[in-house]
Design an enzyme around this catalytic site. Structure first.
Site, PDB file in Angstrom:
ATOM      1  N   GLY A  29       6.966  12.055  35.777  1.00  0.00           N
ATOM      2  CA  GLY A  29       7.862  12.754  34.857  1.00  0.00           C
ATOM      3  C   GLY A  29       7.231  14.020  34.322  1.00  0.00           C
ATOM      4  O   GLY A  29       6.045  14.291  34.542  1.00  0.00           O
ATOM      5  N   GLY A  31       7.564  16.973  30.834  1.00  0.00           N
ATOM      6  CA  GLY A  31       8.156  17.329  29.542  1.00  0.00           C
ATOM      7  C   GLY A  31       7.471  18.549  28.980  1.00  0.00           C
ATOM      8  O   GLY A  31       6.673  19.202  29.666  1.00  0.00           O
ATOM      9  N   GLY A  32       7.780  18.863  27.724  1.00  0.00           N
ATOM     10  CA  GLY A  32       7.199  20.030  27.087  1.00  0.00           C
ATOM     11  C   GLY A  32       5.692  19.926  26.955  1.00  0.00           C
ATOM     12  O   GLY A  32       4.975  20.929  26.918  1.00  0.00           O
ATOM     13  N   GLY A  34       3.588  18.449  29.208  1.00  0.00           N
ATOM     14  CA  GLY A  34       2.890  18.505  30.471  1.00  0.00           C
ATOM     15  C   GLY A  34       3.523  17.598  31.514  1.00  0.00           C
ATOM     16  O   GLY A  34       4.713  17.294  31.440  1.00  0.00           O
ATOM     17  N   VAL A  36       3.224  13.939  33.967  1.00  0.00           N
ATOM     18  CA  VAL A  36       2.628  12.606  34.082  1.00  0.00           C
ATOM     19  C   VAL A  36       2.646  12.167  35.549  1.00  0.00           C
ATOM     20  O   VAL A  36       3.669  12.305  36.236  1.00  0.00           O
ATOM     21  CB  VAL A  36       3.396  11.568  33.229  1.00  0.00           C
ATOM     22  CG1 VAL A  36       2.777  10.185  33.376  1.00  0.00           C
ATOM     23  CG2 VAL A  36       3.389  11.972  31.757  1.00  0.00           C
ATOM     24  N   LYS A  50      -1.601  11.746  32.184  1.00  0.00           N
ATOM     25  CA  LYS A  50      -0.840  12.838  31.569  1.00  0.00           C
ATOM     26  C   LYS A  50      -1.711  14.089  31.527  1.00  0.00           C
ATOM     27  O   LYS A  50      -2.756  14.101  30.879  1.00  0.00           O
ATOM     28  CB  LYS A  50      -0.391  12.448  30.157  1.00  0.00           C
ATOM     29  CG  LYS A  50       0.428  13.530  29.462  1.00  0.00           C
ATOM     30  CD  LYS A  50       1.229  12.986  28.284  1.00  0.00           C
ATOM     31  CE  LYS A  50       0.402  12.763  27.057  1.00  0.00           C
ATOM     32  NZ  LYS A  50       1.226  12.487  25.853  1.00  0.00           N
ATOM     33  N   ASP A 149       6.392  11.595  15.502  1.00  0.00           N
ATOM     34  CA  ASP A 149       7.239  12.005  16.633  1.00  0.00           C
ATOM     35  C   ASP A 149       7.835  10.776  17.324  1.00  0.00           C
ATOM     36  O   ASP A 149       7.788  10.645  18.545  1.00  0.00           O
ATOM     37  CB  ASP A 149       6.446  12.863  17.625  1.00  0.00           C
ATOM     38  CG  ASP A 149       7.370  13.690  18.536  1.00  0.00           C
ATOM     39  OD1 ASP A 149       8.553  13.885  18.172  1.00  0.00           O
ATOM     40  OD2 ASP A 149       6.911  14.152  19.598  1.00  0.00           O
TER      41      ASP A 149
END
Length: 338
Positions: A29, A31-32, A34, A36, A50, A149
Protein backbone atom coordinates in the site's frame (compact mmCIF):
# COMPACT_ATOMS: atom_id res chain seq x y z
CA UNK A 1 -2.96 -7.62 28.28
CA UNK A 2 0.58 -7.61 26.91
CA UNK A 3 2.46 -9.26 24.07
CA UNK A 4 4.67 -11.97 25.50
CA UNK A 5 8.40 -11.83 24.88
CA UNK A 6 8.39 -8.29 23.52
CA UNK A 7 11.93 -7.17 22.64
CA UNK A 8 13.38 -3.80 21.72
CA UNK A 9 13.22 -3.22 17.93
CA UNK A 10 16.38 -4.25 16.07
CA UNK A 11 18.35 -1.80 13.95
CA UNK A 12 18.92 -2.91 10.35
CA UNK A 13 21.11 -1.53 7.57
CA UNK A 14 19.50 -0.26 4.37
CA UNK A 15 21.13 -3.09 2.39
CA UNK A 16 19.52 -5.63 4.77
CA UNK A 17 16.14 -3.96 4.26
CA UNK A 18 16.62 -4.10 0.50
CA UNK A 19 17.42 -7.81 0.76
CA UNK A 20 14.41 -8.69 2.95
CA UNK A 21 12.01 -6.80 0.63
CA UNK A 22 13.60 -8.38 -2.48
CA UNK A 23 14.48 -4.88 -3.72
CA UNK A 24 11.06 -3.50 -2.71
CA UNK A 25 9.18 -5.77 -5.11
CA UNK A 26 5.93 -6.54 -3.21
CA UNK A 27 4.04 -3.33 -2.49
CA UNK A 28 1.17 -3.61 0.01
CA UNK A 29 0.00 0.00 0.00
CA UNK A 30 0.89 3.66 -0.24
CA UNK A 31 -0.11 6.83 1.60
CA UNK A 32 1.03 10.33 2.46
CA UNK A 33 3.60 8.86 4.88
CA UNK A 34 5.31 6.59 2.31
CA UNK A 35 5.08 3.06 0.91
CA UNK A 36 4.55 -0.28 2.68
CA UNK A 37 6.07 -3.51 1.35
CA UNK A 38 5.61 -7.15 2.28
CA UNK A 39 8.89 -8.77 3.28
CA UNK A 40 10.49 -11.62 5.24
CA UNK A 41 12.98 -11.48 8.09
CA UNK A 42 16.02 -13.80 7.90
CA UNK A 43 14.18 -16.21 10.25
CA UNK A 44 11.27 -16.44 7.77
CA UNK A 45 8.74 -14.28 9.66
CA UNK A 46 6.53 -12.15 7.43
CA UNK A 47 6.76 -8.41 8.10
CA UNK A 48 5.43 -5.13 6.74
CA UNK A 49 8.19 -2.67 5.84
CA UNK A 50 7.19 0.99 5.82
CA UNK A 51 9.56 3.28 3.91
CA UNK A 52 8.94 6.85 5.10
CA UNK A 53 8.91 9.57 2.47
CA UNK A 54 11.85 11.96 2.76
CA UNK A 55 10.59 14.82 4.88
CA UNK A 56 11.86 18.22 5.91
CA UNK A 57 13.88 18.45 9.08
CA UNK A 58 15.78 15.69 10.82
CA UNK A 59 13.25 12.88 10.49
CA UNK A 60 11.44 14.01 13.64
CA UNK A 61 8.21 12.15 12.81
CA UNK A 62 10.15 8.94 12.14
CA UNK A 63 12.17 9.14 15.37
CA UNK A 64 8.98 10.02 17.25
CA UNK A 65 7.32 6.84 16.00
CA UNK A 66 10.28 4.66 16.98
CA UNK A 67 10.49 6.29 20.43
CA UNK A 68 6.80 6.04 21.26
CA UNK A 69 5.98 2.58 19.92
CA UNK A 70 9.16 1.10 21.48
CA UNK A 71 7.61 1.84 24.88
CA UNK A 72 4.53 -0.29 24.18
CA UNK A 73 3.68 -3.97 24.56
CA UNK A 74 0.01 -4.80 24.16
CA UNK A 75 -2.09 -7.22 22.13
CA UNK A 76 -3.95 -4.27 20.50
CA UNK A 77 -0.83 -2.27 19.59
CA UNK A 78 1.17 -3.27 16.49
CA UNK A 79 4.67 -4.57 17.31
CA UNK A 80 7.67 -2.71 15.90
CA UNK A 81 10.27 -5.40 15.16
CA UNK A 82 12.97 -3.24 13.60
CA UNK A 83 13.95 0.02 11.94
CA UNK A 84 16.59 1.61 9.72
CA UNK A 85 17.69 5.24 9.56
CA UNK A 86 20.34 5.56 6.88
CA UNK A 87 21.02 7.76 3.84
CA UNK A 88 18.21 10.07 4.98
CA UNK A 89 15.82 7.14 4.63
CA UNK A 90 13.60 6.04 7.50
CA UNK A 91 12.32 2.46 7.47
CA UNK A 92 9.98 0.85 10.03
CA UNK A 93 9.59 -2.94 10.19
CA UNK A 94 6.32 -4.15 11.72
CA UNK A 95 4.70 -7.51 12.33
CA UNK A 96 2.71 -8.46 9.23
CA UNK A 97 -1.07 -8.08 9.53
CA UNK A 98 -2.72 -10.32 6.95
CA UNK A 99 -6.06 -8.49 6.77
CA UNK A 100 -4.60 -5.03 6.23
CA UNK A 101 -6.29 -1.92 7.59
CA UNK A 102 -9.84 -1.46 8.87
CA UNK A 103 -10.82 1.02 6.14
CA UNK A 104 -10.78 -1.85 3.64
CA UNK A 105 -13.81 -3.33 5.38
CA UNK A 106 -16.01 -0.55 6.70
CA UNK A 107 -16.65 1.69 3.69
CA UNK A 108 -18.98 -0.91 2.27
CA UNK A 109 -21.50 1.34 0.57
CA UNK A 110 -20.46 2.39 -2.92
CA UNK A 111 -16.85 1.35 -2.38
CA UNK A 112 -15.56 -1.06 -5.03
CA UNK A 113 -12.34 -1.52 -3.03
CA UNK A 114 -14.02 -3.08 0.03
CA UNK A 115 -12.95 -6.71 0.45
CA UNK A 116 -16.08 -7.79 2.30
CA UNK A 117 -18.55 -6.65 4.91
CA UNK A 118 -17.61 -7.83 8.37
CA UNK A 119 -20.30 -9.23 10.64
CA UNK A 120 -21.51 -6.89 13.39
CA UNK A 121 -20.13 -9.24 16.04
CA UNK A 122 -16.65 -8.86 14.51
CA UNK A 123 -16.96 -5.06 14.18
CA UNK A 124 -18.13 -4.87 17.80
CA UNK A 125 -15.08 -6.84 18.98
CA UNK A 126 -12.85 -4.63 16.82
CA UNK A 127 -14.33 -1.53 18.53
CA UNK A 128 -13.63 -3.05 21.97
CA UNK A 129 -10.07 -4.03 20.97
CA UNK A 130 -9.23 -0.51 19.75
CA UNK A 131 -10.67 0.91 22.98
CA UNK A 132 -8.48 -1.45 25.05
CA UNK A 133 -5.41 -0.44 23.03
CA UNK A 134 -6.11 3.25 23.63
CA UNK A 135 -6.80 2.62 27.32
CA UNK A 136 -3.35 1.01 27.53
CA UNK A 137 -1.65 3.96 25.77
CA UNK A 138 -3.36 6.42 28.13
CA UNK A 139 -3.02 4.51 31.39
CA UNK A 140 -1.22 1.18 31.04
CA UNK A 141 2.34 1.88 29.90
CA UNK A 142 5.08 3.63 31.85
CA UNK A 143 4.41 6.96 30.14
CA UNK A 144 1.13 8.30 28.77
CA UNK A 145 1.04 8.26 24.96
CA UNK A 146 -1.45 10.36 23.01
CA UNK A 147 -1.74 8.84 19.54
CA UNK A 148 -3.40 11.89 17.90
CA UNK A 149 -4.13 10.17 14.58
CA UNK A 150 -6.72 7.47 15.29
CA UNK A 151 -8.55 6.61 12.05
CA UNK A 152 -9.52 3.41 10.18
CA UNK A 153 -6.35 3.49 8.04
CA UNK A 154 -4.24 3.25 11.21
CA UNK A 155 -6.07 0.22 12.63
CA UNK A 156 -4.56 -3.04 11.34
CA UNK A 157 -6.29 -6.43 11.49
CA UNK A 158 -4.57 -9.78 11.98
CA UNK A 159 -5.76 -13.12 10.59
CA UNK A 160 -8.41 -13.33 13.33
CA UNK A 161 -9.54 -9.73 12.76
CA UNK A 162 -8.08 -8.65 16.09
CA UNK A 163 -7.28 -4.92 15.79
CA UNK A 164 -3.90 -3.33 16.42
CA UNK A 165 -3.28 0.41 16.58
CA UNK A 166 -0.44 1.52 14.27
CA UNK A 167 1.28 4.65 12.91
CA UNK A 168 2.66 6.64 15.84
CA UNK A 169 4.24 9.41 13.73
CA UNK A 170 2.10 12.14 15.31
CA UNK A 171 2.07 10.68 18.83
CA UNK A 172 2.85 12.78 21.89
CA UNK A 173 4.65 11.18 24.85
CA UNK A 174 3.95 12.75 28.23
CA UNK A 175 4.21 11.97 31.93
CA UNK A 176 1.21 10.22 33.44
CA UNK A 177 0.55 13.12 35.76
CA UNK A 178 0.21 15.52 32.83
CA UNK A 179 -3.40 15.99 31.82
CA UNK A 180 -2.96 18.88 29.37
CA UNK A 181 -0.13 18.82 26.82
CA UNK A 182 1.44 21.60 24.79
CA UNK A 183 1.10 21.14 21.04
CA UNK A 184 1.92 23.68 18.35
CA UNK A 185 -0.60 23.78 15.55
CA UNK A 186 -3.07 21.13 14.45
CA UNK A 187 -2.18 17.48 14.02
CA UNK A 188 -4.34 14.58 12.92
CA UNK A 189 -6.57 13.73 9.98
CA UNK A 190 -9.58 15.67 8.77
CA UNK A 191 -12.83 14.23 10.05
CA UNK A 192 -11.17 12.86 13.20
CA UNK A 193 -9.56 15.95 14.75
CA UNK A 194 -10.98 16.91 18.15
CA UNK A 195 -12.25 20.52 18.30
CA UNK A 196 -9.63 21.55 20.87
CA UNK A 197 -6.83 20.58 18.48
CA UNK A 198 -7.76 23.22 15.92
CA UNK A 199 -9.13 25.81 18.35
CA UNK A 200 -7.90 25.99 21.94
CA UNK A 201 -11.10 27.84 22.89
CA UNK A 202 -12.67 24.35 23.14
CA UNK A 203 -10.20 23.40 25.89
CA UNK A 204 -6.68 22.08 26.39
CA UNK A 205 -5.31 19.10 24.46
CA UNK A 206 -5.32 15.86 26.46
CA UNK A 207 -5.95 12.12 26.02
CA UNK A 208 -9.58 13.14 25.42
CA UNK A 209 -8.50 14.14 21.87
CA UNK A 210 -7.95 10.42 21.14
CA UNK A 211 -11.37 9.66 22.67
CA UNK A 212 -12.96 12.05 20.14
CA UNK A 213 -11.11 10.44 17.20
CA UNK A 214 -12.14 7.00 18.45
CA UNK A 215 -15.79 8.12 18.58
CA UNK A 216 -15.65 9.33 14.97
CA UNK A 217 -13.98 6.06 13.91
CA UNK A 218 -16.71 3.95 15.53
CA UNK A 219 -19.41 6.14 13.93
CA UNK A 220 -17.81 5.35 10.56
CA UNK A 221 -17.90 1.64 11.42
CA UNK A 222 -21.62 1.93 12.19
CA UNK A 223 -22.48 4.23 9.29
CA UNK A 224 -20.31 2.48 6.70
CA UNK A 225 -19.09 5.73 5.14
CA UNK A 226 -16.52 8.49 5.62
CA UNK A 227 -17.71 11.02 8.17
CA UNK A 228 -16.65 14.02 6.07
CA UNK A 229 -17.89 12.71 2.71
CA UNK A 230 -21.02 14.76 1.99
CA UNK A 231 -22.25 12.55 -0.84
CA UNK A 232 -24.11 15.51 -2.27
CA UNK A 233 -24.10 19.25 -2.75
CA UNK A 234 -23.03 21.64 0.02
CA UNK A 235 -26.62 22.70 0.59
CA UNK A 236 -27.78 19.12 1.04
CA UNK A 237 -24.98 17.85 3.22
CA UNK A 238 -25.50 17.18 6.89
CA UNK A 239 -22.88 16.92 9.59
CA UNK A 240 -22.32 13.16 9.98
CA UNK A 241 -22.97 12.87 13.77
CA UNK A 242 -26.17 14.94 13.33
CA UNK A 243 -27.39 12.38 10.80
CA UNK A 244 -26.61 9.52 13.23
CA UNK A 245 -28.22 11.43 16.13
CA UNK A 246 -31.36 12.17 14.11
CA UNK A 247 -31.80 8.48 13.26
CA UNK A 248 -31.39 7.63 16.94
CA UNK A 249 -34.08 10.15 17.94
CA UNK A 250 -36.46 8.49 15.46
CA UNK A 251 -35.76 5.07 16.93
CA UNK A 252 -33.54 4.02 14.02
CA UNK A 253 -29.83 3.63 13.61
CA UNK A 254 -27.61 3.73 10.50
CA UNK A 255 -27.60 -0.05 10.12
CA UNK A 256 -31.39 -0.36 10.22
CA UNK A 257 -31.56 -0.68 6.42
CA UNK A 258 -29.62 -3.95 6.77
CA UNK A 259 -31.44 -7.01 8.08
CA UNK A 260 -29.79 -7.81 11.41
CA UNK A 261 -30.58 -9.96 14.44
CA UNK A 262 -31.77 -8.67 17.83
CA UNK A 263 -28.28 -9.37 19.21
CA UNK A 264 -26.66 -7.42 16.36
CA UNK A 265 -29.12 -4.56 16.87
CA UNK A 266 -28.06 -4.27 20.52
CA UNK A 267 -24.35 -4.20 19.61
CA UNK A 268 -24.91 -1.52 16.95
CA UNK A 269 -26.93 0.63 19.36
CA UNK A 270 -24.22 0.33 22.01
CA UNK A 271 -21.52 1.31 19.50
CA UNK A 272 -23.64 4.27 18.35
CA UNK A 273 -24.40 5.60 21.84
CA UNK A 274 -20.83 5.18 23.09
CA UNK A 275 -19.36 6.90 20.02
CA UNK A 276 -21.74 9.86 20.42
CA UNK A 277 -20.57 10.25 24.03
CA UNK A 278 -16.97 10.16 22.79
CA UNK A 279 -17.46 13.08 20.36
CA UNK A 280 -18.92 15.55 22.84
CA UNK A 281 -17.60 19.04 22.08
CA UNK A 282 -16.33 19.68 25.60
CA UNK A 283 -13.42 17.30 26.37
CA UNK A 284 -14.62 16.97 29.99
CA UNK A 285 -17.93 15.50 28.77
CA UNK A 286 -16.16 12.64 26.96
CA UNK A 287 -15.57 9.39 28.87
CA UNK A 288 -12.05 8.08 29.52
CA UNK A 289 -11.16 5.00 27.45
CA UNK A 290 -11.47 2.77 30.54
CA UNK A 291 -15.10 3.92 30.83
CA UNK A 292 -15.62 3.36 27.08
CA UNK A 293 -14.59 -0.31 27.46
CA UNK A 294 -16.93 -0.63 30.44
CA UNK A 295 -19.84 0.94 28.49
CA UNK A 296 -19.31 -1.29 25.44
CA UNK A 297 -19.13 -4.46 27.53
CA UNK A 298 -22.00 -3.50 29.86
CA UNK A 299 -25.77 -3.70 29.29
CA UNK A 300 -27.41 -1.47 26.69
CA UNK A 301 -30.01 -0.40 29.29
CA UNK A 302 -27.34 1.42 31.31
CA UNK A 303 -26.51 3.77 28.41
CA UNK A 304 -28.33 7.07 28.03
CA UNK A 305 -28.61 9.10 24.82
CA UNK A 306 -25.93 11.82 24.91
CA UNK A 307 -26.63 15.46 24.06
CA UNK A 308 -26.18 16.36 20.41
CA UNK A 309 -22.66 17.82 19.89
CA UNK A 310 -23.01 21.56 19.31
CA UNK A 311 -20.06 21.96 16.94
CA UNK A 312 -20.94 23.27 13.49
CA UNK A 313 -20.38 21.10 10.42
CA UNK A 314 -16.57 20.77 10.05
CA UNK A 315 -16.83 21.09 6.26
CA UNK A 316 -17.54 24.77 6.80
CA UNK A 317 -14.34 25.34 8.80
CA UNK A 318 -11.07 26.50 7.20
CA UNK A 319 -9.23 23.39 8.39
CA UNK A 320 -11.61 20.91 6.79
CA UNK A 321 -11.73 22.70 3.46
CA UNK A 322 -8.19 21.37 2.96
CA UNK A 323 -9.53 17.85 2.60
CA UNK A 324 -10.97 17.93 -0.95
CA UNK A 325 -13.00 14.90 0.12
CA UNK A 326 -9.95 12.76 0.78
CA UNK A 327 -8.22 11.52 3.90
CA UNK A 328 -5.48 14.04 4.47
CA UNK A 329 -3.11 14.56 7.35
CA UNK A 330 -2.87 18.01 8.87
CA UNK A 331 0.26 19.00 10.76
CA UNK A 332 0.50 22.75 10.57
CA UNK A 333 1.84 25.41 12.89
CA UNK A 334 -0.44 28.32 13.56
CA UNK A 335 -0.79 31.19 15.98
CA UNK A 336 -3.41 29.55 18.20
CA UNK A 337 -2.20 29.73 21.75
CA UNK A 338 -1.61 26.57 23.74
Amino acid sequence: MKNHGSLAPKKYSYSEVKRMTKSFSNKLGEGGYGVVYKASLPDGRLVAVKVIRESKGSGEEFLNEVASISRTSHVNIVTLLGFCFERNKGVLIYEYMSNGSLDNFIYKRGSPNAFCTLEWKVLYQVAIGIARGLEYLHRGCNTRILHLDIKPQNILLDEDFSPKISDFGLAKICQKRESIVSILGTRGTIGFIAPELFNRAFGGVSHKADVYSYGMLVLEMVGGRKNYDSGGSQTEEQYFPDWIHKDLEHGKHPASSVVITVEDDEMVRKMTLVSLWCIQTNPFDRPAMSKVVEMLEGPLQSLSVPPKPSLQCPTKSPVTQLSSGSSQEVTRTNSISN
